[in-house]
Motif scaffolding. Sequence first.
Motif, PDB file in Angstrom:
ATOM      1  N   GLY A 236      -6.558  -2.881  -2.802  1.00  0.00           N
ATOM      2  CA  GLY A 236      -6.039  -4.013  -3.552  1.00  0.00           C
ATOM      3  C   GLY A 236      -5.396  -5.105  -2.722  1.00  0.00           C
ATOM      4  N   ARG A 237      -5.431  -4.992  -1.412  1.00  0.00           N
ATOM      5  CA  ARG A 237      -4.777  -5.966  -0.534  1.00  0.00           C
ATOM      6  C   ARG A 237      -5.759  -7.018  -0.026  1.00  0.00           C
ATOM      7  NH1 ARG A 237       0.341  -4.300   1.261  1.00  0.00           N
ATOM      8  NH2 ARG A 237       1.166  -2.837  -0.280  1.00  0.00           N
ATOM      9  N   ASP A 238      -5.204  -8.086   0.536  1.00  0.00           N
ATOM     10  CA  ASP A 238      -5.992  -9.139   1.165  1.00  0.00           C
ATOM     11  C   ASP A 238      -5.942  -8.940   2.676  1.00  0.00           C
ATOM     12  OD1 ASP A 238      -6.537 -10.318  -1.290  1.00  0.00           O
ATOM     13  OD2 ASP A 238      -4.753 -11.590  -1.204  1.00  0.00           O
ATOM     14  N   VAL A 239      -7.115  -8.831   3.316  1.00  0.00           N
ATOM     15  CA  VAL A 239      -7.208  -8.488   4.721  1.00  0.00           C
ATOM     16  C   VAL A 239      -7.981  -9.581   5.467  1.00  0.00           C
ATOM     17  CG1 VAL A 239      -8.063  -6.791   6.394  1.00  0.00           C
ATOM     18  CG2 VAL A 239      -7.190  -6.019   4.171  1.00  0.00           C
TER      19      VAL A 239
ATOM     20  N   PRO B 168     -10.052  -2.865  -0.484  1.00  0.00           N
ATOM     21  CA  PRO B 168      -9.127  -4.003  -0.548  1.00  0.00           C
ATOM     22  C   PRO B 168      -9.629  -5.029  -1.559  1.00  0.00           C
ATOM     23  CG  PRO B 168     -10.491  -4.136   1.409  1.00  0.00           C
ATOM     24  CD  PRO B 168     -10.789  -2.807   0.781  1.00  0.00           C
ATOM     25  N   ARG B 169      -8.737  -5.914  -1.992  1.00  0.00           N
ATOM     26  CA  ARG B 169      -9.152  -6.933  -2.960  1.00  0.00           C
ATOM     27  C   ARG B 169     -10.103  -7.930  -2.304  1.00  0.00           C
ATOM     28  NH1 ARG B 169      -7.697 -12.014  -5.324  1.00  0.00           N
ATOM     29  NH2 ARG B 169      -6.362 -12.531  -3.555  1.00  0.00           N
ATOM     30  N   ARG B 170      -9.762  -8.286  -1.037  1.00  0.00           N
ATOM     31  CA  ARG B 170     -10.543  -9.304  -0.339  1.00  0.00           C
ATOM     32  C   ARG B 170     -10.488  -9.036   1.152  1.00  0.00           C
ATOM     33  NH1 ARG B 170      -8.406 -15.434   0.166  1.00  0.00           N
ATOM     34  NH2 ARG B 170      -6.512 -14.186   0.192  1.00  0.00           N
ATOM     35  N   VAL B 171     -11.625  -9.217   1.835  1.00  0.00           N
ATOM     36  CA  VAL B 171     -11.669  -9.174   3.291  1.00  0.00           C
ATOM     37  C   VAL B 171     -12.333 -10.465   3.759  1.00  0.00           C
ATOM     38  CG1 VAL B 171     -12.565  -8.042   5.356  1.00  0.00           C
ATOM     39  CG2 VAL B 171     -11.786  -6.652   3.410  1.00  0.00           C
ATOM     40  N   ALA B 172     -11.616 -11.212   4.578  1.00  0.00           N
ATOM     41  CA  ALA B 172     -12.169 -12.439   5.180  1.00  0.00           C
ATOM     42  C   ALA B 172     -12.383 -12.189   6.663  1.00  0.00           C
ATOM     43  CB  ALA B 172     -11.226 -13.609   4.959  1.00  0.00           C
TER      44      ALA B 172
ATOM     45  N   LEU C  32     -20.497  -2.814  -3.588  1.00  0.00           N
ATOM     46  CA  LEU C  32     -20.321  -1.456  -4.096  1.00  0.00           C
ATOM     47  C   LEU C  32     -18.839  -1.116  -4.246  1.00  0.00           C
ATOM     48  CD1 LEU C  32     -21.925   1.161  -4.811  1.00  0.00           C
ATOM     49  CD2 LEU C  32     -21.569   1.858  -2.431  1.00  0.00           C
ATOM     50  N   GLN C  33     -18.014  -1.599  -3.325  1.00  0.00           N
ATOM     51  CA  GLN C  33     -16.579  -1.314  -3.354  1.00  0.00           C
ATOM     52  C   GLN C  33     -15.799  -2.305  -4.217  1.00  0.00           C
ATOM     53  OE1 GLN C  33     -15.437   1.450  -2.035  1.00  0.00           O
ATOM     54  NE2 GLN C  33     -17.444   1.954  -1.182  1.00  0.00           N
ATOM     55  N   LYS C  34     -16.507  -3.273  -4.791  1.00  0.00           N
ATOM     56  CA  LYS C  34     -15.883  -4.314  -5.613  1.00  0.00           C
ATOM     57  C   LYS C  34     -14.842  -5.112  -4.821  1.00  0.00           C
ATOM     58  CE  LYS C  34     -16.700  -2.042 -10.064  1.00  0.00           C
ATOM     59  NZ  LYS C  34     -17.598  -1.005  -9.526  1.00  0.00           N
TER      60      LYS C  34
END
Length: 283
Positions: free
Chosen positions: A124-127, A148-152, A174-176
């Motif tokens: 659920g984190r932003d990475v 995680p919520r988002r990976v940039a 797949l991991q949303k």
Amino acid sequence: MTPLTDLYCVMGNPIAHSRSPWIHERFAQLTGQALHYERRQVALDGFAQALHDFAAQGGRGCNITVPFKLQAAQLATTRSERVQLAGAANTLVFDDGGRIHADNTDGLGLVADITQGAGVPLAGRDVLLVGAGGAAAGVLGPLLQQQPRRVAVVNRTAGRAHALVASHAALAMLQKTELLALDIQAPEADFDVIINATASSLEGSPAPVPASVLRPGSLAYDMMYGPAAQGFLDWATAHGATARDGLGMLVEQAAEAFQLWRGVRPPSAQVLQELRTAIAAGA
């Protein structure tokens, strides 16, 4: 001729700084395993020959560090799913028939050190992943599996960031998890966890991204350790982030490799504590 004690090594260039022999021999002591582990400096154009020589000497397994992780994946006989996704390998297993199996334990080690060592959940984190070379490729899959919520991903060469994102798009879906490439100079976002997978400190730059990527209390993690990580760690601390170097990742990825080779899980937390104490004492 087969050695009396199982032979393992770490290959790289440079390699004199590597802590891997100390770590693996300590693992062996604590788990009652008989092995010998050594450093091997490999010529930049001599990696394939080095693997051949090591196998001929009865080598059972080796760790691979820069700049040979991509070649290690290419030269192996078989590859784990992690290696197929990353295109890079840091752990090789040699069998009696001369076949080489490639795996990548870097991402498992990174995730373990962030979630257990630093106590920071990734779900659920932003990475933000800084870099798109072999080091970044080796950890992106395991990071995504933490949901995680988002990976940039950002990289000095934008095309490599976009290529890394494209190769992991199916897993991210797949991991949303939202997976995207951003501009390294102006990411226009901030993050819970920032992972530096570049050698920026070695190049005299404390951080390859602006301080705007940090949130109050963000974890800023450098995959390097020792003097190579210090510039990034100082930068992170100066901007209010929690800084952590990659020594825990080094120990945790080694523990994964040791388990692959020996079928035994070593006490990584104990060894990390001992290693930090030894380094602090100047050993």
